[in-house]
Design a protein around this motif. Structure first.
Motif, PDB file in Angstrom:
ATOM      1  N   GLU A  89     -24.032  32.316 -12.278  1.00 30.32           N
ATOM      2  CA  GLU A  89     -22.771  32.514 -12.981  1.00 30.32           C
ATOM      3  C   GLU A  89     -22.039  31.190 -13.113  1.00 30.32           C
ATOM      4  N   MET A  90     -21.453  30.962 -14.289  1.00 28.82           N
ATOM      5  CA  MET A  90     -20.809  29.696 -14.581  1.00 28.82           C
ATOM      6  C   MET A  90     -19.356  29.892 -15.001  1.00 28.82           C
ATOM      7  N   GLU A  91     -18.579  28.829 -14.868  1.00 30.63           N
ATOM      8  CA  GLU A  91     -17.213  28.799 -15.371  1.00 30.63           C
ATOM      9  C   GLU A  91     -17.139  27.826 -16.539  1.00 30.63           C
ATOM     10  N   LEU A  92     -16.583  28.276 -17.662  1.00 30.17           N
ATOM     11  CA  LEU A  92     -16.377  27.385 -18.797  1.00 30.17           C
ATOM     12  C   LEU A  92     -15.240  26.424 -18.486  1.00 30.17           C
ATOM     13  N   VAL A  93     -15.356  25.214 -19.003  1.00 31.82           N
ATOM     14  CA  VAL A  93     -14.379  24.158 -18.725  1.00 31.82           C
ATOM     15  C   VAL A  93     -13.701  23.755 -20.025  1.00 31.82           C
ATOM     16  N   GLU A  94     -12.389  23.604 -19.993  1.00 30.89           N
ATOM     17  CA  GLU A  94     -11.643  23.161 -21.173  1.00 30.89           C
ATOM     18  C   GLU A  94     -12.198  21.831 -21.686  1.00 30.89           C
ATOM     19  N   TRP A  95     -12.313  21.731 -23.017  1.00 29.26           N
ATOM     20  CA  TRP A  95     -12.929  20.555 -23.615  1.00 29.26           C
ATOM     21  C   TRP A  95     -12.188  19.258 -23.241  1.00 29.26           C
ATOM     22  N   LYS A  96     -10.870  19.251 -23.321  1.00 32.69           N
ATOM     23  CA  LYS A  96     -10.101  18.035 -23.043  1.00 32.69           C
ATOM     24  C   LYS A  96     -10.289  17.577 -21.598  1.00 32.69           C
ATOM     25  N   ARG A  97     -10.352  18.533 -20.694  1.00 31.84           N
ATOM     26  CA  ARG A  97     -10.581  18.192 -19.284  1.00 31.84           C
ATOM     27  C   ARG A  97     -11.971  17.614 -19.089  1.00 31.84           C
ATOM     28  N   CYS A  98     -12.964  18.198 -19.761  1.00 32.53           N
ATOM     29  CA  CYS A  98     -14.336  17.721 -19.636  1.00 32.53           C
ATOM     30  C   CYS A  98     -14.491  16.333 -20.248  1.00 32.53           C
ATOM     31  N   LYS A  99     -13.787  16.079 -21.341  1.00 34.21           N
ATOM     32  CA  LYS A  99     -13.862  14.787 -22.015  1.00 34.21           C
ATOM     33  C   LYS A  99     -13.435  13.650 -21.087  1.00 34.21           C
ATOM     34  N   LYS A 100     -12.524  13.930 -20.185  1.00 33.25           N
ATOM     35  CA  LYS A 100     -12.075  12.910 -19.239  1.00 33.25           C
ATOM     36  C   LYS A 100     -13.179  12.546 -18.250  1.00 33.25           C
ATOM     37  N   GLN A 101     -14.094  13.474 -18.036  1.00 29.01           N
ATOM     38  CA  GLN A 101     -15.179  13.252 -17.080  1.00 29.01           C
ATOM     39  C   GLN A 101     -16.467  12.795 -17.758  1.00 29.01           C
ATOM     40  N   ILE A 102     -16.655  13.200 -19.024  1.00 31.98           N
ATOM     41  CA  ILE A 102     -17.846  12.816 -19.782  1.00 31.98           C
ATOM     42  C   ILE A 102     -17.374  12.185 -21.085  1.00 31.98           C
ATOM     43  N   TRP A 103     -17.321  10.868 -21.137  1.00 29.73           N
ATOM     44  CA  TRP A 103     -16.700  10.172 -22.272  1.00 29.73           C
ATOM     45  C   TRP A 103     -17.465  10.362 -23.578  1.00 29.73           C
ATOM     46  N   SER A 104     -18.781  10.618 -23.499  1.00 30.88           N
ATOM     47  CA  SER A 104     -19.587  10.751 -24.726  1.00 30.88           C
ATOM     48  C   SER A 104     -19.589  12.179 -25.272  1.00 30.88           C
ATOM     49  N   LEU A 105     -18.799  13.058 -24.700  1.00 28.15           N
ATOM     50  CA  LEU A 105     -18.713  14.439 -25.174  1.00 28.15           C
ATOM     51  C   LEU A 105     -18.204  14.476 -26.613  1.00 28.15           C
ATOM     52  N   THR A 106     -18.783  15.369 -27.435  1.00 27.00           N
ATOM     53  CA  THR A 106     -18.324  15.520 -28.812  1.00 27.00           C
ATOM     54  C   THR A 106     -17.795  16.934 -29.023  1.00 27.00           C
ATOM     55  N   LYS A 107     -17.211  17.166 -30.174  1.00 31.41           N
ATOM     56  CA  LYS A 107     -16.670  18.489 -30.499  1.00 31.41           C
ATOM     57  C   LYS A 107     -17.767  19.530 -30.734  1.00 31.41           C
ATOM     58  N   ASN A 108     -19.015  19.081 -30.779  1.00 29.65           N
ATOM     59  CA  ASN A 108     -20.132  20.012 -30.906  1.00 29.65           C
ATOM     60  C   ASN A 108     -20.673  20.449 -29.555  1.00 29.65           C
ATOM     61  N   MET A 109     -19.943  20.123 -28.498  1.00 30.82           N
ATOM     62  CA  MET A 109     -20.400  20.416 -27.144  1.00 30.82           C
ATOM     63  C   MET A 109     -19.397  21.273 -26.395  1.00 30.82           C
ATOM     64  N   LEU A 110     -19.933  22.020 -25.450  1.00 34.47           N
ATOM     65  CA  LEU A 110     -19.167  22.903 -24.572  1.00 34.47           C
ATOM     66  C   LEU A 110     -19.518  22.525 -23.142  1.00 34.47           C
ATOM     67  N   CYS A 111     -18.553  22.622 -22.233  1.00 31.22           N
ATOM     68  CA  CYS A 111     -18.807  22.279 -20.835  1.00 31.22           C
ATOM     69  C   CYS A 111     -18.699  23.510 -19.938  1.00 31.22           C
ATOM     70  N   ALA A 112     -19.523  23.506 -18.899  1.00 28.05           N
ATOM     71  CA  ALA A 112     -19.458  24.563 -17.891  1.00 28.05           C
ATOM     72  C   ALA A 112     -19.838  23.968 -16.545  1.00 28.05           C
ATOM     73  N   GLY A 113     -19.242  24.491 -15.489  1.00 29.57           N
ATOM     74  CA  GLY A 113     -19.535  23.986 -14.154  1.00 29.57           C
ATOM     75  C   GLY A 113     -18.437  24.358 -13.182  1.00 29.57           C
ATOM     76  N   TYR A 114     -18.532  23.819 -11.985  1.00 28.60           N
ATOM     77  CA  TYR A 114     -17.552  24.072 -10.938  1.00 28.60           C
ATOM     78  C   TYR A 114     -17.035  22.743 -10.400  1.00 28.60           C
ATOM     79  N   GLU A 115     -15.760  22.680 -10.122  1.00 24.39           N
ATOM     80  CA  GLU A 115     -15.155  21.454  -9.606  1.00 24.39           C
ATOM     81  C   GLU A 115     -15.841  21.017  -8.319  1.00 24.39           C
ATOM     82  N   GLU A 116     -16.199  21.983  -7.478  1.00 23.60           N
ATOM     83  CA  GLU A 116     -16.841  21.645  -6.206  1.00 23.60           C
ATOM     84  C   GLU A 116     -18.324  21.363  -6.352  1.00 23.60           C
ATOM     85  N   GLY A 117     -18.879  21.559  -7.564  1.00 23.68           N
ATOM     86  CA  GLY A 117     -20.302  21.324  -7.779  1.00 23.68           C
ATOM     87  C   GLY A 117     -21.146  22.418  -7.142  1.00 23.68           C
ATOM     88  N   GLY A 118     -22.425  22.146  -7.018  1.00 23.57           N
ATOM     89  CA  GLY A 118     -23.316  23.057  -6.309  1.00 23.57           C
ATOM     90  C   GLY A 118     -24.038  24.070  -7.160  1.00 23.57           C
TER      91      GLY A 118
END
Length: 215
Positions: A110-139
């Motif tokens: 099971e995954m959690e979707l991540v807001e695009w703007k928040r993910c962009k701060k962590q992955i600079w090469s992210l584009t608007k054609n991408m979606l992020c999912a994950g957990y802050e604690e990782g794992g």
């Protein structure tokens, strides 16, 4: 090595001749049905360095006979994608896990979707054609072996399953504070309609909506 368009077409043709699709399986080495691939349809605007437009279609030599283990999944609506519209998301695949290097049984997490703007701060090469999912604690997340697999979610409205993402890439697998990137399927529904129509096997969005109304 960069390939000219003609060479890329030949490479795609070769791959389609050796590629097989196994259907209705939950155990890796057991295949109830195997279908050859007639053609691989890749996105002409795919960018290798950042994996933008990381999506392809497989045209099979024969139709899939649906069953309890082989059912279609809905595609998401076209338009602005909001993670607030989705719930109960899973990523599914055959990837490496912490305990098992090559699991024989299909995995899901099971995954959690991540807001695009928040993910962009962590992955600079992210584009608007991408979606992020994950957990802050990782794992927990997709890993090697999951590429091309589905990220599926239900909606708050009807609880049908939709494929909202396609496993694309990430930094590591389950790193803390770094979500994985997925191709955002809602950006490609029009492309899917166009390319399947060109191939003579059209996906029709209105037909999907009609089928859902009957369920």
């Amino acid at each position: 090595m960069p390939l000219a368009l003609d060479n890329q077409d030949m490479l795609g043709s070769y791959r389609s001749k050796v590629l097989r699709v196994k259907l209705g399986i939950t155990t890796l080495w057991t295949a109830r049905e195997v279908i050859s691939v007639k053609k691989i349809i890749t996105h002409v605007k795919y960018i290798e360095w950042n994996n933008d437009n990381d999506i392809a279609l497989l045209l099979l030599f024969k139709p899939i006979k649906l069953s309890m283990l082989k059912t279609p999944i809905c595609l998401p609506p076209v338009g602005n994608f909001s993670i607030k519209d989705w719930t109960t998301c899973f990523v599914i695949g055959w990837s490496t896990t912490g305990e098992i290097r090559h699991p024989e049984v299909l995995q899901k997490v099971e995954m959690e979707l991540v807001e695009w703007k928040r993910c962009k701060k962590q992955i600079w090469s992210l584009t608007k054609n991408m979606l992020c999912a994950g957990y802050e604690e990782g794992g927990r997340n997709a890993c090697m072996g999951d590429s091309g697999g589905p990220l599926v979610c239900k909606t708050l409205k009807n609880y049908f399953w939709y494929q909202v993402g396609i496993v694309s890439w990430g930094i590591g697998c389950t790193e803390r504070g770094v979500p994985a990137a997925y191709a955002l399927v809602s950006n490609y529904v029009n492309w899917i309609e166009t390319e399947t129509a060109k191939a003579g096997k059209p996906y029709v969005r209105k037909a999907q909506l009609r089928n859902k109304d009957k369920m």
